[in-house]
Each structure stands twice: as C-alpha cells, then as structure tokens.
Motif scaffolding. Structure first.
Motif, PDB file in Angstrom:
ATOM      1  N   GLY A  56      70.683  31.934  39.895  1.00 26.59           N
ATOM      2  CA  GLY A  56      72.096  31.501  39.363  1.00 26.59           C
ATOM      3  C   GLY A  56      72.461  31.482  40.583  1.00 26.59           C
ATOM      4  N   ALA A  57      72.344  33.061  41.870  1.00 24.00           N
ATOM      5  CA  ALA A  57      72.650  32.891  42.622  1.00 24.00           C
ATOM      6  C   ALA A  57      72.320  31.547  44.333  1.00 24.00           C
ATOM      7  CB  ALA A  57      71.354  34.378  43.414  1.00 24.00           C
ATOM      8  N   ILE A  58      70.625  31.329  43.757  1.00 25.77           N
ATOM      9  CA  ILE A  58      70.396  30.109  44.857  1.00 25.77           C
ATOM     10  C   ILE A  58      71.346  29.129  44.535  1.00 25.77           C
ATOM     11  CG2 ILE A  58      68.814  28.005  45.061  1.00 25.77           C
ATOM     12  CD1 ILE A  58      66.580  30.639  44.042  1.00 25.77           C
ATOM     13  N   ARG A  59      71.902  28.646  42.739  1.00 23.52           N
ATOM     14  CA  ARG A  59      72.533  27.351  42.894  1.00 23.52           C
ATOM     15  C   ARG A  59      73.385  27.658  43.599  1.00 23.52           C
ATOM     16  NH1 ARG A  59      73.342  27.660  36.154  1.00 23.52           N
ATOM     17  NH2 ARG A  59      75.186  29.123  37.621  1.00 23.52           N
ATOM     18  N   LEU A  60      74.510  28.387  43.231  1.00 22.21           N
ATOM     19  CA  LEU A  60      76.125  29.307  43.921  1.00 22.21           C
ATOM     20  C   LEU A  60      76.186  28.810  45.365  1.00 22.21           C
ATOM     21  CD1 LEU A  60      78.285  31.179  42.939  1.00 22.21           C
ATOM     22  CD2 LEU A  60      77.623  31.107  45.556  1.00 22.21           C
ATOM     23  N   ALA A  61      74.822  29.218  45.353  1.00 19.60           N
ATOM     24  CA  ALA A  61      75.049  28.613  47.119  1.00 19.60           C
ATOM     25  C   ALA A  61      74.143  27.262  47.872  1.00 19.60           C
ATOM     26  CB  ALA A  61      73.773  29.630  47.832  1.00 19.60           C
ATOM     27  N   GLU A  62      73.107  26.855  46.680  1.00 18.20           N
ATOM     28  CA  GLU A  62      72.942  25.747  47.250  1.00 18.20           C
ATOM     29  C   GLU A  62      74.220  24.809  47.239  1.00 18.20           C
ATOM     30  OE1 GLU A  62      68.432  25.642  47.033  1.00 18.20           O
ATOM     31  OE2 GLU A  62      69.729  24.834  44.698  1.00 18.20           O
ATOM     32  N   GLU A  63      74.748  24.203  45.746  1.00 17.31           N
ATOM     33  CA  GLU A  63      76.419  23.978  46.409  1.00 17.31           C
ATOM     34  C   GLU A  63      76.393  23.787  46.573  1.00 17.31           C
ATOM     35  OE1 GLU A  63      77.015  25.029  41.690  1.00 17.31           O
ATOM     36  OE2 GLU A  63      75.526  24.041  40.775  1.00 17.31           O
ATOM     37  N   ALA A  64      76.973  25.224  47.483  1.00 11.00           N
ATOM     38  CA  ALA A  64      78.007  25.219  48.872  1.00 11.00           C
ATOM     39  C   ALA A  64      77.077  24.514  50.079  1.00 11.00           C
ATOM     40  CB  ALA A  64      78.935  27.108  48.476  1.00 11.00           C
ATOM     41  N   GLY A  65      76.749  24.373  49.826  1.00 13.62           N
ATOM     42  CA  GLY A  65      75.809  23.871  51.076  1.00 13.62           C
ATOM     43  C   GLY A  65      75.618  25.518  52.487  1.00 13.62           C
ATOM     44  N   ILE A  66      75.047  26.448  51.778  1.00 12.40           N
ATOM     45  CA  ILE A  66      74.852  27.418  52.306  1.00 12.40           C
ATOM     46  C   ILE A  66      73.894  28.368  52.460  1.00 12.40           C
ATOM     47  CG2 ILE A  66      74.862  30.450  52.296  1.00 12.40           C
ATOM     48  CD1 ILE A  66      77.627  30.025  50.330  1.00 12.40           C
ATOM     49  N   PRO A  67      72.777  27.955  53.897  1.00 12.70           N
ATOM     50  CA  PRO A  67      71.768  27.974  54.143  1.00 12.70           C
ATOM     51  C   PRO A  67      70.805  29.568  53.429  1.00 12.70           C
ATOM     52  CG  PRO A  67      72.685  27.492  56.119  1.00 12.70           C
ATOM     53  CD  PRO A  67      73.916  28.359  55.327  1.00 12.70           C
ATOM     54  N   LEU A  68      70.120  29.739  52.800  1.00 12.29           N
ATOM     55  CA  LEU A  68      69.552  30.275  52.774  1.00 12.29           C
ATOM     56  C   LEU A  68      68.003  30.835  53.308  1.00 12.29           C
ATOM     57  CD1 LEU A  68      69.730  29.975  48.354  1.00 12.29           C
ATOM     58  CD2 LEU A  68      71.419  31.615  49.826  1.00 12.29           C
ATOM     59  N   VAL A  69      67.826  32.433  53.036  1.00  9.39           N
ATOM     60  CA  VAL A  69      66.195  32.458  54.514  1.00  9.39           C
ATOM     61  C   VAL A  69      65.831  33.701  52.578  1.00  9.39           C
ATOM     62  CG1 VAL A  69      65.265  33.637  56.122  1.00  9.39           C
ATOM     63  CG2 VAL A  69      67.747  32.702  56.575  1.00  9.39           C
ATOM     64  N   PRO A  70      64.656  33.010  52.537  1.00  8.56           N
ATOM     65  CA  PRO A  70      63.776  33.515  51.738  1.00  8.56           C
ATOM     66  C   PRO A  70      62.977  34.761  52.160  1.00  8.56           C
ATOM     67  CG  PRO A  70      62.913  31.668  51.667  1.00  8.56           C
ATOM     68  CD  PRO A  70      64.542  31.264  52.038  1.00  8.56           C
ATOM     69  N   LEU A  71      62.897  35.546  51.332  1.00  8.10           N
ATOM     70  CA  LEU A  71      62.329  37.259  52.290  1.00  8.10           C
ATOM     71  C   LEU A  71      61.100  36.935  51.274  1.00  8.10           C
ATOM     72  CD1 LEU A  71      64.939  39.558  52.299  1.00  8.10           C
ATOM     73  CD2 LEU A  71      63.834  38.083  53.785  1.00  8.10           C
ATOM     74  N   GLY A  72      61.196  37.616  49.506  1.00  4.93           N
ATOM     75  CA  GLY A  72      60.457  37.891  48.997  1.00  4.93           C
ATOM     76  C   GLY A  72      60.895  38.070  47.728  1.00  4.93           C
ATOM     77  N   TRP A  73      60.098  37.764  46.351  1.00  5.17           N
ATOM     78  CA  TRP A  73      60.372  38.542  45.325  1.00  5.17           C
ATOM     79  C   TRP A  73      59.725  38.715  44.277  1.00  5.17           C
ATOM     80  CZ3 TRP A  73      59.905  36.376  39.808  1.00  5.17           C
ATOM     81  CH2 TRP A  73      60.726  36.708  38.736  1.00  5.17           C
ATOM     82  N   CYS A  74      59.162  39.209  43.328  1.00  2.00           N
ATOM     83  CA  CYS A  74      58.066  39.674  42.821  1.00  2.00           C
ATOM     84  C   CYS A  74      58.941  40.555  40.557  1.00  2.00           C
ATOM     85  CB  CYS A  74      57.052  40.576  43.159  1.00  2.00           C
ATOM     86  SG  CYS A  74      57.888  42.447  43.479  1.00  2.00           S
ATOM     87  N   MET A  75      58.323  39.987  39.889  1.00  2.00           N
ATOM     88  CA  MET A  75      58.450  40.818  38.818  1.00  2.00           C
ATOM     89  C   MET A  75      57.668  41.490  37.687  1.00  2.00           C
ATOM     90  SD  MET A  75      59.093  40.084  35.272  1.00  2.00           S
ATOM     91  CE  MET A  75      60.145  41.250  33.916  1.00  2.00           C
ATOM     92  N   ALA A  76      57.503  43.077  37.555  1.00  2.00           N
ATOM     93  CA  ALA A  76      55.655  43.468  36.624  1.00  2.00           C
ATOM     94  C   ALA A  76      57.055  43.356  34.939  1.00  2.00           C
ATOM     95  CB  ALA A  76      55.575  44.150  37.189  1.00  2.00           C
ATOM     96  N   SER A  77      56.101  42.845  33.967  1.00  2.00           N
ATOM     97  CA  SER A  77      56.810  43.806  32.750  1.00  2.00           C
ATOM     98  C   SER A  77      56.682  45.461  32.998  1.00  2.00           C
ATOM     99  CB  SER A  77      55.354  43.052  31.582  1.00  2.00           C
ATOM    100  OG  SER A  77      55.246  41.923  31.481  1.00  2.00           O
ATOM    101  N   PRO A  78      57.657  45.951  31.979  1.00  2.00           N
ATOM    102  CA  PRO A  78      57.258  47.036  31.917  1.00  2.00           C
ATOM    103  C   PRO A  78      56.106  47.550  31.624  1.00  2.00           C
ATOM    104  CG  PRO A  78      59.802  45.868  31.050  1.00  2.00           C
ATOM    105  CD  PRO A  78      58.274  44.917  31.580  1.00  2.00           C
TER     106      PRO A  78
END
Length: 499
Positions: A56-78
C-alpha cells in the motif's frame, strides 16, 4: 518542488515465547504464504502486488511520483523466539542498505512495515530495538513512520522512536495495504509540517484473548467504530489501538493505544477516551469457546439440517499464533465421532506428505500423522486422494494475490470418511484457495475444520452455517494466563475480569 526521497523496508514476526519451535533465518527465507526475504532494488517488484502493508505504501508513493529507496523486507510465520543470529542478520540487512542509501544522497523520510510483536533472544522488544538502531544511523529528527499489525505489543520505545504508528483496523486483517498507505501519508505530512506530531501513549492493564479480538463482531466491532469516532471528533492525525499478542514473555506484552496529533491536548484527549471505554468494558472480552468433543458433536447435529458448512476453529494450534499446525486432537475427535465428509485443513507434516507422494494418488498407506511438535502423532490408515506441489495463489480478502508455497502436499482420507490436507510447511488456514488447489470446494462440505483463531473468518464466515471455536491441545493456549510467564510487568491481568 522536488519530491521527497523515501526509504522503505520491513520486518514482520509474531513471537510466541512458548511455541515449540524457534524462529531462524531460514524461516524468513522460506515463509510459506508470503514473499521470501528481499533486499535492495528487487524489493519493490517483489512486494508491489502482494497484500503486505508495504504494498500500500509503494502504491501511494508511485502514484504520487515519489522516489523510493528500498532497504530490506522479511517476514516469517509466527513461532518461537527469533534466534539472535537471525535478528542480527535482519538488522544488518536493513541498516546496511540504509547507510548505503544515505551515502548515495539525501533521505527525507523512512517508512517501515513492522509487525510489532517480535521477540528475539537478544532483543525482547525486537521492533523497538530495530528502531533504536535506525535512529542511531539517521538521528532523532529524521521523519519515520511505521505500520503495525494490531497484535503488536506496542511499547513506549516504539512510540518514542516513530513519528506515527499505524496499526491495521481489522482482524481478520483485510486492510493491511490501507495501513501501509496511511503510514506513508503521515510520513509525507510529517515531512511537510517540518515538526513532529504530539504523542500520547496509554497501556491497558489486562489482556484480551485472540478470539475476542475479531472486528467482525462484538466486542471489538464496537470498539473500532468508537475509535474512528473519537479520532474524527478529536481531530487527531492517528489514533492507533494495538490489541496485543498475549504470548510474548517480556514486560511490554500489552494492549496499548497511541495517539498522534498537532497538539498534546488533542492527543491526550483521544487516547484517554478510548482507554476509558476499554477499561469500562473489560468483561466483554471474556473468552467464548468449547472443548473439541462438544464442538464436533454440535457440528454433527447442525449439519443434519444445514444448507451451509459448519466451521470448527482449532484455535490452540493456530499457525498464525505460533502453533506448528500439526496437533491431532481435533482430527482424532472427528474420527471418533464419525464426522463423515468433514475436511480438516491442515496438518503440517513433511514426512507424511512425502510418504503420500511416494505412494501416489489412489494408494493406501499407514501414517504416523502430525504430532511432530508435541510428540502425539495419530496412527491412521490413509488413502491418497490428490497430490500437489503446494504452490497456489491466495484469493481471499486477507491474502489475495500472495503466492503460497507449502511444499509437497496431499489430500488424504482417514477414519472412514474424514479428509485431511497434509502440507510440508505451515500456514494458517485462512484462505479457501488452500482447499481448492486440492480439488475441495469449501462451500460444498458439511464440516470444515481449520487451524486458525480468527483470520479464517474473512473468507470462511460468509459461507458458514455456524462457526464454533473449539479447544483441542496446542500451544496457542486460549487462556494465556495458564502459561508460565516470568517477565511480564507487575499489575498486568492476564485475562479480562468477568462482570
């Protein structure tokens, strides 16, 4: 005007201190129903089409033409506590990319997609510690907002390090992307205003059971409607309520409220109003569940005249709460009561799944099914009905678009007509696609047994004649006050007081 340059990343884990398995780095690399760990440039493409908050954050930023700098993302099951080595790798991944981004140019703000209930062996408040380390790199004045799962154990440290905390409003979580977008909106607002919001933090002194937190019904449905009214009337930028995850053994395990506003008086007023209502309605959150034997008997009586399935929720082995998804208490009860036509999703047992694949469709074979986490498998004679590689796309309101990869999987029949989905990696049974990818249409079944506490309701409650929450053996104890906590804060009530 030059658009702000925004760094984005994330780390999501819901930690059960008493779960049978710890959480290692490999669990973030192969998380089942979510994308694997990713860093740097591939992050945006890997997450854009998912149900994750960061999408959702990516979509909003891209629609507004805001440059994004990707860092890292991860998820694990509980699961159990995050191993120190895994937590350090996660922090290093995000911080190394952040330092590199700062070296390449100015960063105007940071958005982080966090869960809020992470507990690492070396960092009991895992998100608070990650945020502290981020602040060491960027300083106290860098605009920084976070989205949170409402099961976050929101702490003073998390609120202190963030300019705004935006938890989802729903459980089942069907507004994850909306929360990410809102956190991005508040980040842009924070950058534009040039000064932090005023903050108010309030912690509750009682826990609420997971099953009482569902926002599709009372009491939480009324709470969240009130939250919205208070936020609007007080004119706050954000009024977040985190329900807490009452299985994390550390002092910050709690339900809590955080308000962010233009002035301190408005933040305090909103936080106090929501806290006062919750305190006055504590008894509304007392658990409503029945033993497995009673639940199965009820289901069999109901299906005699029902036009839709009866859903049994095996809440205490919920993979979404730290269960391993392999206890067999409810399955044994379905067999014992001859619940012909019932289908259970799922049993997480890679060995049994492999044996089914080796035998082939149509074969019969003995299995020591499940029980890998608690040492109580169920001996069954199984007939293999259908095999799968465990790869499918989720279609439900919560995870729609996410790719699942549960490894070799099988649909088997045991006990004279009870069917079981056996998988090689755990996943909460929250999506009908889990059944359909093995040829089972959920709406046509008499009884559906699900290893889930609440998330299943988004996709299964609409097709159910009745939902019955049942208590069979498992680590996600419906009454967490019975667990051997040692590190919670003084004065905390581990279950709500009855009226």
């Amino acid at each position: 005007m030059t658009q702000p340059r925004i760094a984005i990343g994330g780390f999501l884990h819901e930690t059960h201190s008493f779960a049978p398995r710890p959480t290692g780095w490999e669990d973030f690399v192969r998380p089942g129903g979510w994308p694997p760990a990713v860093r740097g440039a591939p992050l945006v493409d890997a997450l854009r089409g998912t149900a994750a908050p960061i999408a959702g954050a990516i979509r909003l930023a891209e629609e507004a033409g805001i440059p994004l700098v990707p860092l890292g993302w991860c998820m694990a099951s509980p699961a159990g506590p995050i191993e120190a080595e895994a937590f350090e790798r996660i922090c290093a991944m995000i911080l190394e990319e952040l330092r590199a981004a700062l070296g390449a140019g100015k960063i105007d703000g940071i958005y982080l997609d966090l869960h809020g209930a992470g507990l690492a062996v070396n960092a009991p408040d895992a998100e608070g510690e990650l945020l502290r380390r981020v602040r060491e790199v960027v300083g106290p004045d860098m605009p920084l907002t976070i989205s949170l799962d409402p099961h976050a154990n929101l702490t003073v440290e998390m609120v202190g390090y963030a300019d705004a905390c935006v938890p989802f409003r729903t459980y089942p979580h069907v507004d994850m992307k909306e929360a990410g977008a809102r956190a991005m909106e508040l980040l842009l607002e924070r950058i534009a205003r040039g000064a932090p919001f005023a903050k108010a933090f309030r912690a509750l002194d009682f826990w609420t059971p997971l099953n009482s937190q569902c926002t599709l019904m009372g009491p939480m449905q009324e709470v969240m409607a009130l939250r919205a009214r208070i936020a609007q009337e007080a004119g706050v930028a954000e009024l977040g309520f985190c329900f807490g995850f009452p299985y994390a053994d550390f002092p910050g395990c709690q339900a809590a409220i955080a308000a962010f506003a233009a002035d301190q008086a408005s933040a305090d007023k909103a936080a106090d109003a929501l806290r006062d209502y919750l305190v006055a309605h504590e008894s509304d959150f007392v658990l409503d569940a029945v033993p497995a034997a009673e639940g199965v008997a009820q289901a069999i009586r109901i299906v005699a005249t029902a036009k839709k399935p009866v859903v049994l929720a095996d809440t205490q082995d919920n993979p979404g709460g730290g269960g391993h998804g392999d206890t067999t208490g409810l399955l044994a009860e379905l067999i014992a009561q001859n619940a012909k036509g019932a289908v259970l999703g799922l049993i997480n047992d890679a060995e049994s799944a492999a044996a089914c694949h080796a035998a082939g469709e149509g074969a019969s074979l003995p299995l020591s099914l499940g029980g890998k986490s608690d040492g109580v498998p169920l001996a069954v004679e199984a007939r293999v009905l259908k095999l799968s590689d465990g790869r499918f796309t989720l279609t439900g309101p919560m995870g729609g678009g996410n790719r699942a990869d549960l490894g070799p999987s099988a649909l088997i029949e045991v006990g004279g007509g009870v069917r079981v989905i056996v998988v090689s990696r755990k996943m909460q049974a929250s999506d009908q696609a889990l059944f359909r990818h093995l040829g089972v249409e959920p709406g046509a079944q008499p009884i559906i047994a699900l290893k889930s506490s609440v998330h299943f309701r988004a996709d299964f409650q609409p097709i159910a004649e009745k939902v019955i929450v049942v208590l069979a053996p498992g680590p996600v104890i419906a009454d967490p006050s019975t667990l051997p906590f040692r590190n919670t804060r003084p004065g905390l009530r581990m279950k709500p007081r009855a009226a």
